[in-house]
Structure formats: structure tokens, C-alpha cells
Design an enzyme around this catalytic site. Sequence first.
Site, mmCIF file in Angstrom:
data_model
loop_
_atom_site.group_PDB
_atom_site.id
_atom_site.type_symbol
_atom_site.label_atom_id
_atom_site.label_comp_id
_atom_site.label_asym_id
_atom_site.label_seq_id
_atom_site.Cartn_x
_atom_site.Cartn_y
_atom_site.Cartn_z
ATOM 1 N N GLU A 314 -38.210 -18.779 -28.461
ATOM 2 C CA GLU A 314 -38.325 -19.938 -27.576
ATOM 3 C C GLU A 314 -38.177 -21.250 -28.345
ATOM 4 O OE1 GLU A 314 -39.275 -19.967 -23.869
ATOM 5 O OE2 GLU A 314 -38.001 -21.629 -24.474
ATOM 6 N N ASP A 318 -35.109 -23.947 -27.878
ATOM 7 C CA ASP A 318 -35.377 -25.281 -27.332
ATOM 8 C C ASP A 318 -34.923 -26.365 -28.308
ATOM 9 O OD1 ASP A 318 -36.623 -23.893 -25.317
ATOM 10 O OD2 ASP A 318 -38.661 -24.423 -25.904
ATOM 11 N N SER A 555 -35.490 -20.876 -19.756
ATOM 12 C CA SER A 555 -35.970 -21.463 -21.007
ATOM 13 C C SER A 555 -34.896 -22.308 -21.678
ATOM 14 C CB SER A 555 -36.339 -20.347 -21.995
ATOM 15 O OG SER A 555 -37.588 -19.816 -21.697
#
Length: 639
Positions: A314, A318, A555
Amino acid sequence: MLVSFLQLLAISSLVAAAPSRRANHVVHERRSVEPRNWMKSRRVDPYKVLPLRIGLAQQNLEQLEELLMAISSPDSPSFGQHWSPERVADHFAPSENTISTVTEWLTTEGFRGDRIRVSPSKGWIDVNATVSEIEALLSAEYHVFTHPSGHEQISCESYSLPDHIREHVELIKPTVHFKHRIPDAPALQKRIPDALALQKRGNSTKLGAPSKFNGPKTNGTIVPASNPFPITTCDQFIVPDCLRELYEIDYKPKASEKNTFGIVEFTQQAYLGSDLDIFFSLFSHDQEHKRPELVSIDGGVVQTFNQGFEFNGESDLDLEYAMTLVNPLEIKLLQTGDLIEGAGFDNWLDAVDKSFCTFDGGDVPGEDGIYPDPAPGGFNHPESCGIIKPPHVVSISYGQDEDEVPVAYAKRQCHEYGKLGMMGSSVLYASGDNGVAGFGGFCPGGVQFNPDFPASCPFVTAVGATQMVPGSTVQDPEVACETVIISGGGFSNIFPMPEYQEHAVKKYLHDNPPPYTAAQYSNSGKVRAFPDLSANGANYVTAIDGNLFLVFGTSASAPVVASMIALINDARLSHDKGPIGFLNPLIYKDKFADLFNDITSGSNPGCGTNGFPAAKGWDPVTGVGTPNFTKLLKAWANL
Ligand SMILES: *[C@@H]1O[C@H](CO)[C@@H](O)[C@H](O)[C@H]1NC(C)=O
Ligand SMILES: *[C@@H]1O[C@H](CO)[C@@H](O)[C@H](O)[C@H]1NC(C)=O
Ligand SMILES: *[C@@H]1O[C@H](CO)[C@@H](O)[C@H](O)[C@H]1NC(C)=O
Ligand SMILES: *[C@@H]1O[C@H](CO)[C@@H](O)[C@H](O)[C@H]1NC(C)=O
């Protein structure tokens, strides 16, 4: 805390007298879903002392939506006139009348004044009370629930308050709140000795814990780094240039010193510097060795002792994409929670708004990290309250099932997002990766759709996922993402419909009447529907743990849309305008409909159904569509 013998005697007589005195009580909160796989094993010891926390009703909350609309609607005379944090805090703080009414009630019920403490923020009243005192006060019964694994938690099914008190109380803890999922870590009271033991004995149960974590997925494909990734292969490999082409992103920031963009990560999720460098070496040379600015919230650390897709996926995703797209704007990494306890959504909110933070226990143990954390290796310092200003844009690729969130807790948190909007922040949440189902495909009762929270809060901007059709080019229309993950969307079981989306959602329901009943989804046509908009969420080439993986998820979509908003803010700030703030009233404006590429194909199956179809105009799969950045910039930079 000390309870004298005499006081205990007084309590017992109070209990005996209870039934007649409770006649005017009305149920205030009731558990929505009964615990699954947990046994109600016994009543809680009546002498056990619990820290009872009474969340006081804020005043003027009924004005929040209207005030927020006035500040965020482009046609309104007060558009862009955001409030200072102090003004927001004052306007909504519980009134003196609320504080004195609740205090008087407690005193009448036999709690001596020195046992009653009002928190510095005035949001909470704290009392240490025995279970028998609390059961009498709230007409509740506390039970110990036991899980086959041996874990225990206490909870009551419902509690009641006198009618005249109810309007002054938002929620009371600990009461109906219940963690349904099987815990994979020692309960809070059984503290873990140190971070190393954490690795061996269990991981935090909070948002960033891999076992809990609804993060991006990979289908296992590892892409050779030698791959040149031309624009012609965007249907198989999304790289930053594909996003620039798809959404026409062509803008170099020039007001970075005035701009702020935050990305929230929950420990133990962490980026690896070496992964960022692999990515930058391929896609953004001048950023090699560049790192986000660490804002450590409640002991947040970028841990490296646990590595792998489930720890780094994640954060790497990001940061690699957001840092590249907004280069040279520096990103603030809001790393939340220590290694031992981790954190929940309220923890990052505490850090950006000290009036939300109670300093002394407003957070919910099942949901949030409770600090200071005296466990060895824990963050044994006061909570991080108001340590930074709310960034102009915040992207959060985490969520949880709405059915697991206590309703009063969800509402209180949702109001806080509204307040951040009043202060000029755009808060973007990923809409979930399981279509209409919950995390892991879970549907209560096997059939009920399970929306994602906080995406279902009307005061955040929820971002769904699209994908390119295999074999198509960046010029061709995208479709709803149904590869590896399915774009999350649907209708909230908690929140009413905000005015800004009424027209769009009614049109969708009229043109595409869903073939489902109230047993499946909240079908009144009067509830919050999401997502609000979307962006590509499939086949992201992402450096994770030394390899280039193909990654899928809302995400990915959330930080990409957040990056575009950060760039629009840059343009606004460079013209001495304020940040754009809460986005939804802009997103749904008819006159802005053509700023988005409408997605009309695909759906979001789940719970044994086909979910909802994407359709012309807004839909509960892809929202109003994907941004055309060039158009958005033109329309929104000068508002
Ligand atoms: C409740 O008890 C705890 C632990 O003894 C103490 O730290 C806290 O100050 C007490 N709170 C109140 C409101 O009396
Ligand atoms: C904690 O997470 C790591 C990584 O997933 C795993 O290897 C370890 O077994 C977990 N610990 C426990 C006790 O579940
Ligand atoms: C992963 O997905 C891509 C297309 O989205 C496909 O080309 C690839 O074969 C998949 N890999 C595996 C291992 O399924
Ligand atoms: C995006 O906006 C630009 C500028 O108005 C326009 O030229 C372009 O065709 C738009 N792209 C799409 C896919 O509609």
C-alpha cells in the site's frame, strides 16, 4: 480509583430501586449486528471498574451540511471562504447547557462531583464506575463474550438514557461497540512485550495489520524492469505516463511552498526507500533518493523489520504514484500508530484537529489506538493531538465494512470530515475492492450488501476504480474495474443522502431500477450513495520489496485523483486563491459534468448478485466518471 464500601452499599440499593426509576428511559444505542462466532459466556463482575466516557452532543451539527455546502458550492457567495479551526471548534463544541445537564444527571444518580471529569476539549465527560453502577445508570446488562480462540471482550446489547438526556449525548463507551472479527493479536489488556515479540506472537489488529488490511492486490505477475512500458501497452501495464495520457495531466507545480498534500498510512504498513528508488529510476529520475516528509502520529514509524507485499504494497503504491505525479510538491506522510497497537481513523483525525482529539480517551479501543501506550515498545507519550494543520488534500486508501462500525462512532467521525471540509481540506477515500460486498466478500446474512466506511460518509470524496479494456488504447473509454478487484460502491446503511447528489442518484435509480430488495441494500432512494468519482485501478506497475508487481485496487485510484486535486490547488494557490476544499458539491454540478469521462460499462458484483451496472451519468460503481484534468484545471483553478 477508589470506591468506598459505603458507596458500594449505596450502589446496591440503587440497583434494587432501578426498575421504577428507569420508566422514562429510552434506548439510545443498540448493537446493529449480533456477535458471530462469539459466545455470551457470563455477566461481567459487578465490582469491575470501567472508564465510562460520555461523548457529549455537539451543538449546531444540524447546520453542518448547509454550512459546508455554502462554502463548497461554486455558485454560493461564500464559496471558498473556509473557516479557521478555532471557529469550527467553537461553533460545534457542546454547549454549557449540555455539559451542565449531563453533569447534573450524573450527580442525581449518585456520582459525587469529584468523580466526574469534563475533558479539556469539553467533548467528553469521564467517570470511573463499577459495572453495577453503569448497569443501573444505563439500564444495561454487560456480558463477557468469549471467542473459541480464548479471546474475551465485554459489551452490552443496548443501553438507555432518560429522555431529557438523550439529546445531549452522542455516544457512551464502553457499551454496544463490538469487534466482530476474530482477533489475531492479544487483546489490549494482555500487552505484548516488544516489537520482536510482536512478530512472533501476533500483529496489531488495527487498520495497518496485514491480516485486517483491505489493501491493494496483486495477481502475482512480476514485470521485468527492463520492460520499456510504452504508451501502447497501458492496457497491460499502467505507468505514470499512462495516467497522464488517460486523464490529460500536464501541469508542473509552481506554488509548492504554499501547498500541502497528505497521505495517511497505518503502521505496520510502510514504504521501503529502496522501492521508491527503483520506481523513480524508471519513471521519475530527478526524484531518486527523495522521500516523503514523515509526520509521525502516535509513534508512527516507517518500519522495516517486516517486509513483503502485505507490509509494503500500500505505502509503496501510494507514494510512488503520488510523488511522481505531483513532483516537485513534497508529500506529507501521515504515518499513524505505533508498532504495538497500531491505529484507527480517529487517530489521524486527532492529529490534524486538536478539538476532535480528547487528549484523554475519546478514541474507541476496538477501533483506534489508545495512547499513551505503556506496553514495552509502545508509544508511551501523550496522543498526537493537533500536531499539524489539516493538509489541503488528504488521500487514504484504507477502509472497513460499514456493518462493523458502531453507528454513533461512524457518525461522529463523519461529522469530523465535514469539519475538515469547512477548514478547506479535500479528504479522499478509496471506495473498497469488493464490489457491493465487504472485505473478503463478506455479506451479513449472506445476502446483505456491505458498503465501505468511511467512503460511505457523505463528507468524504469516495474514489472507485476503472480499468482499460485489454487491447484498447489510452484514447478509448475505460470500464468499471473487474480485474482482480471490483470497484466498491453502493448505498449506505447509516448515512442519509446529502443534497449535492440527490439529482444524480435519483436519475440513476429511475433509469436503472436495481432488481434488489431492502434485504439486500438500503433501497429508500434517500441514503448516501458512492463512489463520487473514479480513476484507473488496474495493472499498476509498482516497485514492492525489490520487484515490479502488477497492482490492482481503489487503493491506486484514490492517490491518483488526490494528486490531480493537489495540482489544481497549486494553480489556485499560485493565483493567491485558497485550496478547493470539499469536492463533492463541485463534482455533482451539472455544469461540470463534461469535466469527467463518463464510464458506462461494467458493474460491481458481490453477495451472489451482479451488483450495480455502470451507466450514463453518475453510477454506484464509478461515480460521475474519471477526471479530464485539463478540463478540471481550467474550470476549477479560477473559481
Ligand atoms: C479513572 O481511573 C484511572 C486509573 O486509576 C485514572 O488514571 C483516571 O484519572 C480516573 N478517571 C477519572 C475521571 O476519575
Ligand atoms: C504477523 O505477520 C507476519 C507477516 O504476515 C507473519 O509472518 C506472522 O506470522 C504474524 N504473526 C502472527 C502470530 O500471526
Ligand atoms: C495478471 O493480470 C494481467 C492483466 O491484467 C495478465 O496479463 C496476467 O496474465 C495476470 N497474471 C496472472 C499470474 O494471472
Ligand atoms: C479532455 O479535455 C481536453 C481539453 O478540453 C480535450 O481536448 C480532450 O478531448 C478531453 N479528453 C477527453 C477524453 O474527453
